[in-house]
Each structure stands twice: as C-alpha cells, then as structure tokens.
Design an enzyme around this catalytic site. Sequence first.
Site, PDB file in Angstrom:
ATOM      1  N   HIS A  58       0.843  -1.219   0.000  1.00  0.00           N
ATOM      2  CA  HIS A  58       0.000   0.000   0.000  1.00  0.00           C
ATOM      3  C   HIS A  58       0.865   1.250   0.000  1.00  0.00           C
ATOM      4  O   HIS A  58       0.966   1.903   1.028  1.00  0.00           O
ATOM      5  CB  HIS A  58      -0.902  -0.006   1.229  1.00  0.00           C
ATOM      6  CG  HIS A  58      -2.087   0.897   1.128  1.00  0.00           C
ATOM      7  ND1 HIS A  58      -2.079   2.214   1.520  1.00  0.00           N
ATOM      8  CD2 HIS A  58      -3.338   0.664   0.681  1.00  0.00           C
ATOM      9  CE1 HIS A  58      -3.273   2.747   1.337  1.00  0.00           C
ATOM     10  NE2 HIS A  58      -4.058   1.822   0.831  1.00  0.00           N
ATOM     11  N   PHE A  59       1.407   1.713  -0.904  1.00  0.00           N
ATOM     12  CA  PHE A  59       1.654   1.187  -2.249  1.00  0.00           C
ATOM     13  C   PHE A  59       3.161   1.130  -2.408  1.00  0.00           C
ATOM     14  O   PHE A  59       3.841   2.043  -1.941  1.00  0.00           O
ATOM     15  CB  PHE A  59       1.016   2.101  -3.296  1.00  0.00           C
ATOM     16  CG  PHE A  59      -0.478   2.240  -3.107  1.00  0.00           C
ATOM     17  CD1 PHE A  59      -1.331   1.255  -3.593  1.00  0.00           C
ATOM     18  CD2 PHE A  59      -1.029   3.308  -2.421  1.00  0.00           C
ATOM     19  CE1 PHE A  59      -2.708   1.377  -3.429  1.00  0.00           C
ATOM     20  CE2 PHE A  59      -2.400   3.423  -2.248  1.00  0.00           C
ATOM     21  CZ  PHE A  59      -3.241   2.463  -2.749  1.00  0.00           C
TER      22      PHE A  59
END
Length: 165
Positions: free
Chosen positions: A68-69
């Site tokens: 994420h991410f």
Amino acid sequence: MEPDAKSPTPGTTETPRELATADILRVMELLPHRYPFLLVDRIVEIDGDSSCIGIKNVTINEPQFTGHFPKVPVFPGVLLVEGMAQTAGAICCAHTLTRDTRPSRVYLMTIDKVKFRKPVVPGDTVEYHMRKLTNRRTMWWFRGEAKVAGTLVAEAEIGAMLVTE
C-alpha cells in the site's frame, strides 16, 4: 514498570484525572492490541473521560507498506480510523480503572462521517484527537480527528461498547 506519579499503585484505585499520559508500556496495559495492529504509540494527554490525544509514529517498516503502495507508500485510511478507535478505547479503559471493574474488551460498534483529507506517509507523526460526545451505560460515542503537524488528515465519529466479562 516501577510506580511513579502517573502509574497506579498496585492494589489502589486510580481516578481518571490521575492518568494524564501513557508511554507504550502503559498503552499496552490499557489496550489488548499488539503488533502489527497496535496503532497508538503513546498517549500525551487524557482529560478524565472527556478527551484524549494519542500519537502514532508512522514508519516504512510497517507491514502495510509492502502493498500500500510499493512505489508511493501511503498509510491506509482505515488504519487511521482504527488508531482513532484505539485512542477512544484508551479513554474508556482509563476512565474505568479501579481494583474491581475494568472492561475486558472495548468493541468498535459504529463508524460515521468519515473523511480522509490528506495522505499520511512514512515519517509522519499522527496525533489522534478524540473527544467523547456522550455515553449511555456501556455505549460510548466519540468525535475524532487525525492530524499531522497540525493539519487535519482524517476525521470520524466512532461508537464503542465496553464489555466486562
């Protein structure tokens, strides 16, 4: 942990105003959460059962940043809400500290009016500002704001239920 002015003496009662701050060890006494889901590192202020400020230091070492991410790490908004809920839980637990009664669990019951304003990234320090709106018996409602460097990044209203087993 050695007793000090901010810690209860074993076998005595502690009133809500006596617990004004909590380091990570004290937070772990108040809350059942553990790594990787303990999202409050410190409590810097508790005002009875009316308000509380919790701190979360966001680091790249946390498991959620794996996905994420990967190229642009952003702290998940749902974890900001959970951090607010845990800070609210600290208010509930600190308020009910006595020799005989303490909730064995504080369950998240409702989440309303959630807004995410700005992304939170590794290196940020999040302040969870929680204020009790009302309570009825075992149900408590809070209004919360998450801030980074004084800037609002998220807000929510949270309902919780205290359970004593």
